[in-house]
Scaffold this motif. Structure first.
Motif, PDB file in Angstrom:
ATOM      1  N   VAL A 262      -3.844   1.893   2.846  1.00  0.00           N
ATOM      2  CA  VAL A 262      -5.144   1.442   2.745  1.00  0.00           C
ATOM      3  C   VAL A 262      -5.043   0.285   3.657  1.00  0.00           C
ATOM      4  O   VAL A 262      -4.483  -0.853   3.658  1.00  0.00           O
ATOM      5  CB  VAL A 262      -5.122   0.384   1.151  1.00  0.00           C
ATOM      6  CG1 VAL A 262      -6.257  -0.283   1.043  1.00  0.00           C
ATOM      7  CG2 VAL A 262      -4.869   1.479   0.206  1.00  0.00           C
ATOM      8  N   PRO A 263      -5.766   0.128   4.761  1.00  0.00           N
ATOM      9  CA  PRO A 263      -5.698  -0.597   5.944  1.00  0.00           C
ATOM     10  C   PRO A 263      -6.079  -1.845   5.551  1.00  0.00           C
ATOM     11  O   PRO A 263      -5.387  -2.871   6.397  1.00  0.00           O
ATOM     12  CB  PRO A 263      -6.519  -0.111   7.032  1.00  0.00           C
ATOM     13  CG  PRO A 263      -6.757   1.251   6.617  1.00  0.00           C
ATOM     14  CD  PRO A 263      -6.579   1.372   4.858  1.00  0.00           C
ATOM     15  N   LEU A 264      -6.884  -2.084   4.726  1.00  0.00           N
ATOM     16  CA  LEU A 264      -7.355  -3.421   4.277  1.00  0.00           C
ATOM     17  C   LEU A 264      -6.134  -4.450   3.728  1.00  0.00           C
ATOM     18  O   LEU A 264      -6.197  -5.523   3.679  1.00  0.00           O
ATOM     19  CB  LEU A 264      -8.521  -3.660   3.590  1.00  0.00           C
ATOM     20  CG  LEU A 264      -9.935  -3.123   4.131  1.00  0.00           C
ATOM     21  CD1 LEU A 264     -10.800  -2.988   3.138  1.00  0.00           C
ATOM     22  CD2 LEU A 264     -10.417  -3.780   5.440  1.00  0.00           C
ATOM     23  N   SER A 265      -5.040  -3.536   3.301  1.00  0.00           N
ATOM     24  CA  SER A 265      -4.044  -4.237   2.718  1.00  0.00           C
ATOM     25  C   SER A 265      -2.947  -4.713   3.625  1.00  0.00           C
ATOM     26  O   SER A 265      -1.966  -5.452   3.288  1.00  0.00           O
ATOM     27  CB  SER A 265      -3.450  -3.288   1.562  1.00  0.00           C
ATOM     28  OG  SER A 265      -2.788  -2.383   2.196  1.00  0.00           O
ATOM     29  N   LYS A 266      -2.965  -4.298   5.060  1.00  0.00           N
ATOM     30  CA  LYS A 266      -1.880  -4.713   5.917  1.00  0.00           C
ATOM     31  C   LYS A 266      -1.615  -6.243   5.953  1.00  0.00           C
ATOM     32  O   LYS A 266      -0.520  -6.701   6.072  1.00  0.00           O
ATOM     33  CB  LYS A 266      -2.354  -4.141   7.325  1.00  0.00           C
ATOM     34  CG  LYS A 266      -1.457  -4.242   8.143  1.00  0.00           C
ATOM     35  CD  LYS A 266      -1.817  -3.392   9.616  1.00  0.00           C
ATOM     36  CE  LYS A 266      -0.632  -3.387  10.611  1.00  0.00           C
ATOM     37  NZ  LYS A 266      -0.607  -2.576  11.626  1.00  0.00           N
ATOM     38  N   ALA A 267      -2.555  -6.984   6.015  1.00  0.00           N
ATOM     39  CA  ALA A 267      -2.554  -8.432   6.109  1.00  0.00           C
ATOM     40  C   ALA A 267      -1.733  -9.004   5.024  1.00  0.00           C
ATOM     41  O   ALA A 267      -0.667  -9.851   4.981  1.00  0.00           O
ATOM     42  CB  ALA A 267      -3.692  -9.326   6.169  1.00  0.00           C
TER      43      ALA A 267
END
Length: 90
Positions: A9-14
């Motif tokens: 899930v790219p949005l979870s990277k931060a």
């Protein structure tokens, strides 16, 4: 099955990066870098005025065990969080 370091899930990277640094700080792997070289920190803690610092973890200087312990703790916490969410639905 091939192994991959792709984020599912790219949005979870931060959020994962933040978690990594929080865990590293809890484990004492957090190193402080002063913003100005003129800060006198020798007695700052005793006087109650610690200069502003920016924290960073020098991952290249950690042992494999130390870096692995951060990743292991991240996995443990993420599994516990997922289990608590699933317990709400069961």
């Amino acid at each position: 099955m091939s192994r991959s370091n792709k984020v599912a899930v790219p949005l979870s990277k931060a959020a994962l990066q933040q978690m990594k640094y929080e865990i590293a700080e809890e484990f004492g792997l957090y190193s402080y870098v002063s913003q100005s070289s003129s800060d006198d920190t020798e007695f700052a803690g005793e006087l109650g005025s610690v200069p502003q610092t920016t924290g960073s973890v020098h991952w290249s200087q950690l042992s494999t065990r130390q870096a692995g312990s951060v990743g292991g703790e991240m996995t443990k916490r993420l599994v516990a969080q997922a289990e608590s969410v699933l317990n709400g639905y069961i």
